[in-house]
Design an enzyme around this catalytic site. Structure first.
Site, short mmCIF file in Angstrom:
data_model
loop_
_atom_site.label_atom_id
_atom_site.label_comp_id
_atom_site.label_asym_id
_atom_site.label_seq_id
_atom_site.Cartn_x
_atom_site.Cartn_y
_atom_site.Cartn_z
N LYS A 1 0.15 4.89 4.59
CA LYS A 1 1.32 5.71 4.92
C LYS A 1 2.21 5.87 3.68
O LYS A 1 2.60 6.96 3.33
CB LYS A 1 2.09 5.03 6.07
CG LYS A 1 3.32 5.74 6.51
CD LYS A 1 3.90 5.06 7.74
CE LYS A 1 5.30 5.58 8.02
NZ LYS A 1 5.93 4.95 9.18
N GLY B 1 3.11 2.25 11.36
CA GLY B 1 1.74 1.89 10.96
C GLY B 1 0.90 1.39 12.11
O GLY B 1 -0.23 1.84 12.33
N ARG B 2 1.45 0.46 12.89
CA ARG B 2 0.65 -0.13 13.98
C ARG B 2 0.53 0.80 15.17
O ARG B 2 -0.11 0.45 16.17
CB ARG B 2 1.24 -1.49 14.38
CG ARG B 2 2.72 -1.46 14.76
CD ARG B 2 3.30 -2.87 14.83
NE ARG B 2 4.73 -2.90 15.04
CZ ARG B 2 5.65 -2.80 14.08
NH1 ARG B 2 5.27 -2.65 12.83
NH2 ARG B 2 6.93 -2.86 14.36
N HIS C 1 -17.35 -20.87 25.49
CA HIS C 1 -18.05 -22.01 24.89
C HIS C 1 -17.24 -22.59 23.74
O HIS C 1 -17.79 -23.28 22.88
CB HIS C 1 -19.44 -21.58 24.43
CG HIS C 1 -20.28 -21.14 25.59
ND1 HIS C 1 -21.20 -21.97 26.21
CD2 HIS C 1 -20.30 -19.97 26.28
CE1 HIS C 1 -21.76 -21.31 27.22
NE2 HIS C 1 -21.23 -20.10 27.28
N GLU D 1 -2.44 -4.02 -1.73
CA GLU D 1 -3.84 -4.26 -1.37
C GLU D 1 -4.64 -2.96 -1.42
O GLU D 1 -5.72 -2.89 -2.01
CB GLU D 1 -3.94 -4.83 0.06
CG GLU D 1 -3.41 -6.25 0.21
CD GLU D 1 -1.93 -6.30 0.54
OE1 GLU D 1 -1.20 -5.32 0.26
OE2 GLU D 1 -1.49 -7.34 1.07
N LYS E 1 5.91 -10.34 0.29
CA LYS E 1 5.48 -9.29 -0.65
C LYS E 1 6.30 -9.38 -1.92
O LYS E 1 5.78 -9.31 -3.03
CB LYS E 1 5.73 -7.91 -0.04
CG LYS E 1 4.68 -7.40 0.88
CD LYS E 1 4.93 -5.89 1.11
CE LYS E 1 4.66 -5.47 2.51
NZ LYS E 1 5.12 -4.14 2.84
N GLU F 1 3.95 -8.00 15.53
CA GLU F 1 4.78 -7.34 14.52
C GLU F 1 5.93 -6.57 15.21
O GLU F 1 7.00 -6.41 14.65
CB GLU F 1 3.94 -6.38 13.66
CG GLU F 1 4.57 -6.11 12.30
CD GLU F 1 3.62 -5.46 11.31
OE1 GLU F 1 3.69 -5.79 10.12
OE2 GLU F 1 2.81 -4.61 11.71
#
Ligand code: G6Q
Length: 558
Positions: free
Chosen positions: A221, A283-284, A400, A227, A520, A369
């Site tokens: 965005k 973003g999410r 399990h 990253e 950050k 978030e």
């Protein structure tokens, strides 16, 4: 107005005060005391119609909420709480494009992304729906070219591999949806997702790929994320080196999904190959925007349109259904019931659908978030718990592993169980085994196995306490006919609106994420300290200084 100045429309911010002061909250506290003395076994025994009473259908989802520690009185008080928080007004404010993300002074309009073509939504004097469909059309044209082999790489070969480079909201959504819709993928075209700044992920991903047949989608965005930009640069180097060293090859192998034209251009991507979205898409909340391009390439524009339609149908359910029959609202309220009145700190999402294996991780971001906040919209600290820890894995694997704690641990974990009636494929009747396990888990969690039953089954007395299950461990069970693109849209919208409902009750801003900034910032100050040729002066705390020195002195590369 600067992005950080307070919102012009403060009605969302100045809400109804702390929810703990409402009569509904006090009523719920009393109900909590009452329900402590009754078991789910008793509630089911008292009311033969309980399963039906607490089940509902929303779009294509059937939801059985009956195995929750709820009564009709509890639901009514929870709905009162939602009304006290003016949830219907806030739903209208979000759908109408008010700037409800007050700390970033932005509208929150992911619901507009799935409005059908031809509809309008005028926000601050401009229709937002037409530009959305312009981008969707641009995406469809591009996706069709890639799918048909008409879009070729620099050496004339069609694309066989698409690598989406993005992180957080620019990764988790498309990755989840791509995996969920595996049975709709076009054969011979594979998508890969690279997010971590750890170079191992990119290197592992590209190792088996042929650069001639590889398309990189840089999904960011802001187009400034460390990253993503680092991975994109490394991918560009890999591509250019693999195709003879000429930078011009980038044009045929790189596209961008972003709101930031300048940075896309600066990276060297032709803005004709940029797919735009807008600052009011968080973003999410962006899998249904241009960020979903890899999914559209994999499943085709028609299926992508079906996914958007699923989103929209759930939006309409949320927007119009009465609160007491509104599935996202009920899931949100029941979550509040456990978080605030039982102090249950976590919530597990357990899909009995392998294709939804990344759905819990996706929801982890969506929920944590959004609602991992400790101050209210007006900046005052909350004096009640907010967002729970979200976690989960697909069934039956978890059975399990960690289900032991869910059944017998000292902490109660409310769970969402998700099942699909008709699988995309079955072999050897295994789907029935899967579904039997799903239904059995809900039953075991709710009703347990009493001391008497364990003893009667012949357990030796010293083992009886170990083999006893208390029951009263709540679950929501969501069932759908098949895992279609529409259903994926419905599921995502369901949880988006559940999170919204909870954020409204808690009076927090579900749409900012300032909590990710500090780390950050500090990383940005440490990077030059790790890379300095000469010993840098360090003024962190003694622990951080020592770690940086140890790393510098111990690494084998220069
Ligand atoms: C989501 C967050 C965050 C964001 C990533 C990637 O709501 O804002 O996860 O999606 O930090 O950001 P960019 O898309 O700007 O690279």
């Amino acid at each position: 107005m600067s992005p950080n100045s307070p919102s012009a429309d403060s009605s969302f911010v100045t809400s109804s005060g702390s929810p703990t002061q409402s009569t509904a909250w006090l009523a719920l506290q009393d109900l909590r005391d009452e329900i402590g003395s009754v078991t789910l076994r008793e509630l089911f025994a008292q009311d033969p119609g309980r399963a039906e009473r607490f089940s509902l259908e929303a779009v294509d989802l059937y939801a059985d909420l009956s195995k929750n520690l709820i009564t009709q009185d509890v639901i009514e008080a929870l709905v009162d709480l939602a009304e006290h928080a003016r949830l219907p007004d806030k739903i209208a404010a979000m759908f109408g494009g008010e700037r409800i993300n007050s700390t970033e002074n932005r509208s929150v309009l992911h619901t507009a992304l799935r409005k059908p073509k031809g509809q309008q939504l005028i926000v601050e004097g401009e229709d937002v729906v037409a530009p959305i469909h312009r981008v969707l059309d641009q995406m469809a044209e591009f996706a069709n070219r890639v799918r048909s082999g008409d879009w070729v790489g620099a050496t004339g070969k069609p694309i066989r591999h698409v690598v989406n480079i993005g992180i957080g909201g620019s990764d988790l959504g498309p990755l989840m949806a791509y995996r969920a819709l595996a049975s709709f993928h076009q054969e011979g075209l594979e998508c890969h997702y690279v997010s971590n700044v750890d170079p191992a992920q990119l290197l592992e991903t590209v190792k088996p790929l042929n650069p001639e047949e590889t398309l990189f989608i840089v999904a960011s965005k802001t187009f400034t994320t460390l990253e993503t930009l680092s991975n994109a640069r490394s991918a560009r180097t890999w591509l250019v080196e693999g195709l003879g060293g000429d930078l011009s090859v980038v044009a045929k192998h790189f596209v961008a999904l972003s709101t930031n034209t300048d940075e896309v251009e600066a990276f060297g991507i032709d803005t004709a190959n940029m797919f735009e979205f807008w600052d009011w898409v968080g973003g999410r909340y962006s899998v249904d925007s241009a960020i979903g391009l890899s999914v559209m390439i994999a499943i085709g524009p028609e299926n992508f349109a079906q996914m958007l339609d699923g989103f929209h149908r759930m939006d309409e359910h949320f927007r119009t259904a009465p609160l007491a029959n509104n599935l996202p609202v009920l899931l949100g309220l029941i979550g509040i019931w456990y978080r605030n009145f039982f102090d249950y700190p976590t919530h597990a999402v357990l899909p009995y659908v392998q294709a939804l294996d990344r759905f819990p991780a996706y929801l982890q971001q969506l929920d944590m978030e959004s609602n991992g906040k400790r101050v209210r919209l007006d900046g005052t600290p909350v004096d009640y718990e907010t967002g729970p820890i979200i976690w989960g894995e697909p069934g039956t694997n978890g059975q399990h592993a960690f289900y032991q704690l869910i059944h017998q641990g000292s902490t109660v974990v409310p769970v969402d169980l998700i099942g699909i009636i008709d699988p995309a494929e079955d072999v050897g009747g295994q789907h029935d085994y899967l579904m039997a396990n799903l239904f059995a888990q809900a039953e075991a969690l709710a009703f347990g196995k009493s001391t008497e039953e364990v003893a009667a089954a012949g357990a030796s007395p010293e083992l009886v306490p170990h083999r006893t299950f208390t029951g009263d461990r709540p679950s929501n069970l969501l069932l759908a006919q098949s895992l279609t693109p529409s259903l994926v849209g419905q599921l995502v919208a369901l949880y988006e609106h559940k999170v919204f409902t909870q954020g409204v009750i808690w009076g927090i801003n579900s749409f900012d994420q300032w909590g990710v900034e500090l780390g950050k910032e500090l990383a940005n100050s440490i990077i030059p300290e790790l890379q300095a040729r000469t010993e840098p002066e360090l003024d962190h705390d003694s622990s951080t200084n020592a770690l940086i020195r140890r790393y510098r002195n111990s690494r084998s590369r220069s």
